[in-house]
Each structure stands twice: as C-alpha cells, then as structure tokens.
Design a protein around this motif. Structure first.
Motif, mmCIF file in Angstrom:
data_model
loop_
_atom_site.group_PDB
_atom_site.id
_atom_site.type_symbol
_atom_site.label_atom_id
_atom_site.label_comp_id
_atom_site.label_asym_id
_atom_site.label_seq_id
_atom_site.Cartn_x
_atom_site.Cartn_y
_atom_site.Cartn_z
ATOM 1 N N LEU A 7 3.958 -10.446 6.558
ATOM 2 C CA LEU A 7 5.405 -10.265 6.423
ATOM 3 C C LEU A 7 5.642 -9.133 5.440
ATOM 4 O O LEU A 7 5.180 -9.187 4.295
ATOM 5 C CB LEU A 7 6.064 -11.555 5.931
ATOM 6 N N PHE A 8 6.340 -8.097 5.897
ATOM 7 C CA PHE A 8 6.653 -6.946 5.047
ATOM 8 C C PHE A 8 8.046 -7.151 4.452
ATOM 9 O O PHE A 8 9.021 -7.330 5.185
ATOM 10 C CB PHE A 8 6.603 -5.652 5.855
ATOM 11 N N ILE A 9 8.109 -7.109 3.127
ATOM 12 C CA ILE A 9 9.349 -7.389 2.404
ATOM 13 C C ILE A 9 9.788 -6.129 1.680
ATOM 14 O O ILE A 9 9.013 -5.529 0.917
ATOM 15 C CB ILE A 9 9.163 -8.537 1.403
ATOM 16 N N GLY A 10 11.012 -5.702 1.918
ATOM 17 C CA GLY A 10 11.586 -4.560 1.228
ATOM 18 C C GLY A 10 12.575 -5.007 0.171
ATOM 19 O O GLY A 10 13.471 -5.811 0.441
ATOM 20 N N LEU A 11 12.421 -4.473 -1.048
ATOM 21 C CA LEU A 11 13.293 -4.829 -2.165
ATOM 22 C C LEU A 11 14.004 -3.590 -2.669
ATOM 23 O O LEU A 11 13.366 -2.553 -2.909
ATOM 24 C CB LEU A 11 12.482 -5.451 -3.311
ATOM 25 N N ASP A 12 15.306 -3.687 -2.821
ATOM 26 C CA ASP A 12 16.081 -2.632 -3.469
ATOM 27 C C ASP A 12 16.466 -3.162 -4.849
ATOM 28 O O ASP A 12 17.452 -3.880 -5.015
ATOM 29 C CB ASP A 12 17.319 -2.274 -2.654
ATOM 30 N N ASN A 38 19.158 -12.448 -7.935
ATOM 31 C CA ASN A 38 19.185 -11.924 -9.293
ATOM 32 C C ASN A 38 17.834 -11.291 -9.629
ATOM 33 O O ASN A 38 16.782 -11.729 -9.154
ATOM 34 C CB ASN A 38 19.497 -13.028 -10.297
ATOM 35 N N THR A 39 17.868 -10.273 -10.452
ATOM 36 C CA THR A 39 16.642 -9.593 -10.854
ATOM 37 C C THR A 39 16.049 -10.303 -12.070
ATOM 38 O O THR A 39 16.255 -9.891 -13.222
ATOM 39 C CB THR A 39 16.910 -8.110 -11.158
ATOM 40 N N ASN A 40 15.333 -11.391 -11.828
ATOM 41 C CA ASN A 40 14.621 -12.102 -12.879
ATOM 42 C C ASN A 40 13.442 -12.841 -12.251
ATOM 43 O O ASN A 40 13.360 -13.002 -11.031
ATOM 44 C CB ASN A 40 15.546 -13.064 -13.637
ATOM 45 N N LEU A 41 12.529 -13.298 -13.093
ATOM 46 C CA LEU A 41 11.309 -13.932 -12.601
ATOM 47 C C LEU A 41 11.588 -15.225 -11.853
ATOM 48 O O LEU A 41 10.918 -15.536 -10.857
ATOM 49 C CB LEU A 41 10.361 -14.203 -13.776
ATOM 50 N N ARG A 42 12.554 -15.991 -12.304
ATOM 51 C CA ARG A 42 12.848 -17.262 -11.639
ATOM 52 C C ARG A 42 13.296 -17.031 -10.199
ATOM 53 O O ARG A 42 12.852 -17.732 -9.271
ATOM 54 C CB ARG A 42 13.922 -17.999 -12.421
ATOM 55 N N ALA A 43 14.171 -16.044 -9.993
ATOM 56 C CA ALA A 43 14.657 -15.765 -8.642
ATOM 57 C C ALA A 43 13.539 -15.220 -7.756
ATOM 58 O O ALA A 43 13.439 -15.573 -6.574
ATOM 59 C CB ALA A 43 15.817 -14.777 -8.709
ATOM 60 N N PHE A 44 12.661 -14.391 -8.315
ATOM 61 C CA PHE A 44 11.563 -13.842 -7.512
ATOM 62 C C PHE A 44 10.543 -14.920 -7.160
ATOM 63 O O PHE A 44 9.996 -14.921 -6.047
ATOM 64 C CB PHE A 44 10.883 -12.693 -8.261
ATOM 65 N N ASN A 45 10.269 -15.827 -8.074
ATOM 66 C CA ASN A 45 9.333 -16.913 -7.758
ATOM 67 C C ASN A 45 9.870 -17.800 -6.640
ATOM 68 O O ASN A 45 9.116 -18.229 -5.753
ATOM 69 C CB ASN A 45 9.078 -17.739 -9.012
ATOM 70 N N TYR A 50 9.600 -19.141 -0.686
ATOM 71 C CA TYR A 50 10.278 -19.182 0.620
ATOM 72 C C TYR A 50 9.504 -18.375 1.660
ATOM 73 O O TYR A 50 9.294 -18.834 2.791
ATOM 74 C CB TYR A 50 11.702 -18.656 0.467
ATOM 75 N N PHE A 51 9.048 -17.179 1.276
ATOM 76 C CA PHE A 51 8.364 -16.322 2.253
ATOM 77 C C PHE A 51 6.922 -16.754 2.482
ATOM 78 O O PHE A 51 6.359 -16.483 3.556
ATOM 79 C CB PHE A 51 8.410 -14.856 1.803
ATOM 80 N N LYS A 52 6.279 -17.404 1.519
ATOM 81 C CA LYS A 52 4.919 -17.879 1.728
ATOM 82 C C LYS A 52 4.863 -18.952 2.804
ATOM 83 O O LYS A 52 3.822 -19.123 3.461
ATOM 84 C CB LYS A 52 4.345 -18.410 0.418
ATOM 85 N N ALA A 53 5.969 -19.658 2.993
ATOM 86 C CA ALA A 53 6.018 -20.665 4.057
ATOM 87 C C ALA A 53 6.219 -20.050 5.434
ATOM 88 O O ALA A 53 6.065 -20.741 6.448
ATOM 89 C CB ALA A 53 7.139 -21.665 3.767
ATOM 90 N N LYS A 54 6.543 -18.753 5.486
ATOM 91 C CA LYS A 54 6.820 -18.098 6.761
ATOM 92 C C LYS A 54 5.689 -17.200 7.232
ATOM 93 O O LYS A 54 5.686 -16.761 8.381
ATOM 94 C CB LYS A 54 8.108 -17.258 6.644
#
Length: 372
Positions: A7-12, A38-45, A50-54
């Motif tokens: 899965l390729f994820i693009g982040l702006d 939000n741009t913080n570690l909690r939101a990225f984790n 979510y994406f690891k399940a996909k």
C-alpha cells in the motif's frame, strides 16, 4: 477481504495537519483520499494501525520541508519503508494549475506506485546534530556582523568613522573606550551597542570551542582532517562541507557531486544549436558557498605556507604530495583562464567545480570505499 501486497501512502505534511491518500500496488486501482489528520505521533500511530490491517507492506511518501525528518525516523523505527522526496524533483504536468493539500497527497501516492520519484539522502541523527550546530554558528556569525555594523553606523553618524579592518581585539576595545559622548541618552545607546557586540563575539567563540570538541568524536572527523590538506579549506570549512554533503559514497562519479552542489552550467540545446547558461545553483547552498570561498585562494601562486605546513603534519606522504599536485593544478588553471580574459567570477566557479572533484577523490579513492 484479502489484504493488498503493498500500500503506497502519500502524505502532505504541514505544521498542524497532514493530508493522507493511498493506493494499492494493483495498476487498475485508483488513488483514494483518506482525509486529514493532526501532525503528531499519536495520530500517525493510529493511522499506521489502520493501514497495517489493509496491506502486508506499507510504503509512505512525503515531501521534504520545514518539519524535518522526525517522521521519517519514526516510521523507520516501526519497520515501515519511507521515502522523503524533494519538492523541486516531483513531476508535475505543465497544464496543472490547481494545487491543494488533497491533490498533493494523492499525487505522491500515485507517483510512488509508478516509481517516478526517488528519495533524497537522509542524514542520521548524529550527522544532523553536527549540521544543526554548524548552522547555529553561521547564524551567530551573521548576528555578530550585524551588531558590528550597527555600532559602526552609530559612530559614523556622530563623526567617528571606522576605517580599515577592525577586529574585536583589546586594542580596538581600548579605542572604543576612548570615545565619549556628551548627551546621557547617547552614552546609554553607545554602551548598549558595545555590549551587544561583546556578547555576540563571546557567543561565537563559545560555539567554535564546542564545535571543535564535538567534531573530534564524530564518525566523519577523519574526513574533515583529510580535507584540511587542501588550500583554502580549514577546519570550519571542512566540517561544514562534510556535514552538508553527507556520505559522499552515494555519488558514483564526481560530476554527480558537482550537480548536487549546483556548480554545473545549465543547458538549453536543440538540434544543432547548443546553448549553455549560468550555473544551476541547485542543491545545497551552504556547501556551494564554502566551495566558492575556497576557490578564491587559488588566484595566487602555489605555495606551502607555515599555516599550511601545520595542517599537513600527521598525514601520509602520499596525501601531502596529492595536496601539492592539486594546488599546482588549480593555480595553473586559474592563471590560464585569466590569461584568456575570462571573467573572474566565472573563473572562481570553474575552480570550485574542479575542487569538488578532488574532494570526492580524497574521500572515495583514498579510502577505497567507492560504491560499486
């Protein structure tokens, strides 16, 4: 539902928010917009869970910017592949005049799947720390110069012009102490300017000492010492070049390094017509400035000064001979270009460009660690 292989994820990524888009490795799948987080570690984790399940594998891409590399290191610590791309090297259609955070994230995900973007070089945390200290010293040097200019401007306005070159020595401080003003307000202003210059000078000296101490335990310190055998490159110039350029082994040829620092001429050729322009000035501006400053020293005849002899001590005879050969070569080239009537700025750029090749040689050839 079966997981996707990749899965390729693009982040702006921005200061407060980050737009997210993704696409699978299947060519018939369309890019999907996930939303804004939000741009913080909690939101990225939470996003990663979510994406690891996909998908079985994640490949995250975002553009380099003022937010630094903390996100790259955080993703790598979780075993996730991450690409940091340069905004200037991201392909863009000429007719695309619409730019939004959503479109940027979707574009990065699509380009990552097709392989049309490449990740830039990411320094490790220790290398970045040394580079931050060097840039902090450069800022302190600019503050020191500005403080001296304000002091000189104040003295010029009141009939005490400064002539020649003034170093912040004890003799010059005594000279400033002998200047007096009648008005109390001017006395206060004058002393304030002197205090600022003194404070900035002491801060600069403190940073110089700290940099010399920390650099001795740095993994690239042997390369810093090796570059000091070149004319025009002392310790501060050498450590700045190494910190800004990073691991030179990633360049397979010296011309690649010349392109990286933006010292190669631009070109616009078509058919039988060839047209060369000014240098590209791409890449690292700090390294290019140091190289151009070093190139000015080759205007004079080849010579091993007393200060140069001290820098050559402790190095092998092979390296000392190579240093002398490089100096002769560049000084001769400078004289030849001046005899042909070339503009002095163009001569300096040509010398700096050739100096880059010798820096690559000192690092790669003498250590026998060229990337195959």
């Amino acid at each position: 539902m079966s997981k996707s292989n990749t899965l390729f994820i693009g982040l702006d990524v921005h200061k407060e928010t980050t737009d997210v888009a993704y696409v699978s490795d299947k060519l018939d799948d369309r890019v999907q917009y996930h939303g804004t987080i939000n741009t913080n570690l909690r939101a990225f984790n939470k996003l990663l869970r979510y994406f690891k399940a996909k998908a079985n594998k994640l490949c995250v891409t975002y553009q380099a910017g003022p937010c630094g590399y903390w996100l790259y290191r955080h993703l790598n610590s979780h075993g996730i592949e991450c690409w940091v791309v340069a905004p200037s090297l991201t392909p863009k259609a000429p007719g695309d005049r619409v730019k939004t955070d959503k479109r940027d994230a979707m574009t990065l995900a699509r380009l990552a799947r097709t392989g049309d973007i490449n990740s830039i070089y990411i320094p490790d945390s220790c290398d970045e720390a040394i580079r931050d200290l060097i840039r902090c010293r450069e800022d302190a040097m600019l503050d020191y110069r500005q403080a001296k200019m304000r002091l000189k401007s104040f003295l010029l306005r009141h009939g005490h012009p400064c002539t020649g070159r003034q170093n912040w020595t004890e003799a010059y401080r005594r000279h400033l102490g002998a200047i007096h003003f009648l008005e109390p307000a001017q006395k206060i202003a004058y002393q304030h300017y002197i205090n600022i210059v003194t404070e900035q000078f002491e801060r600069l000296q403190h940073l110089n000492i700290e940099l010399e101490t920390l650099a001795q335990s740095w993994r690239w310190y042997p390369l810093v010492q090796r570059l000091c055998v070149l004319r025009g490159i002392r310790f501060l110039s050498a450590v700045t070049l190494v910190a800004e350029l990073g691991d030179l082994r990633r360049f397979n040829h010296p011309r690649s390094l010349m392109n990286f620092v933006g010292l190669t001429p631009s070109e616009y050729s078509s058919g039988t017509r060839q047209r060369l322009g000014a240098i590209t000035k791409t890449g690292n501006t700090h390294a290019r400035r140091i190289l151009v400053e070093a190139a000015w020293s080759y205007r004079f005849s080849p010579k091993v000064s007393e200060e140069m002899q001290k820098r050559l001590q402790g190095h092998s005879a092979k390296l000392q001979n190579l240093s002398w050969e490089i100096q002769q070569r560049l000084c001769k080239r400078d004289a030849k270009l001046r005899a042909r009537g070339k503009e002095k700025n163009k001569i300096v750029v040509a010398i700096a460009r050739e100096l880059v090749g010798y820096i690559w040689t000192l690092h790669c050839r003498l250590t026998h660690k060229v990337r195959q």
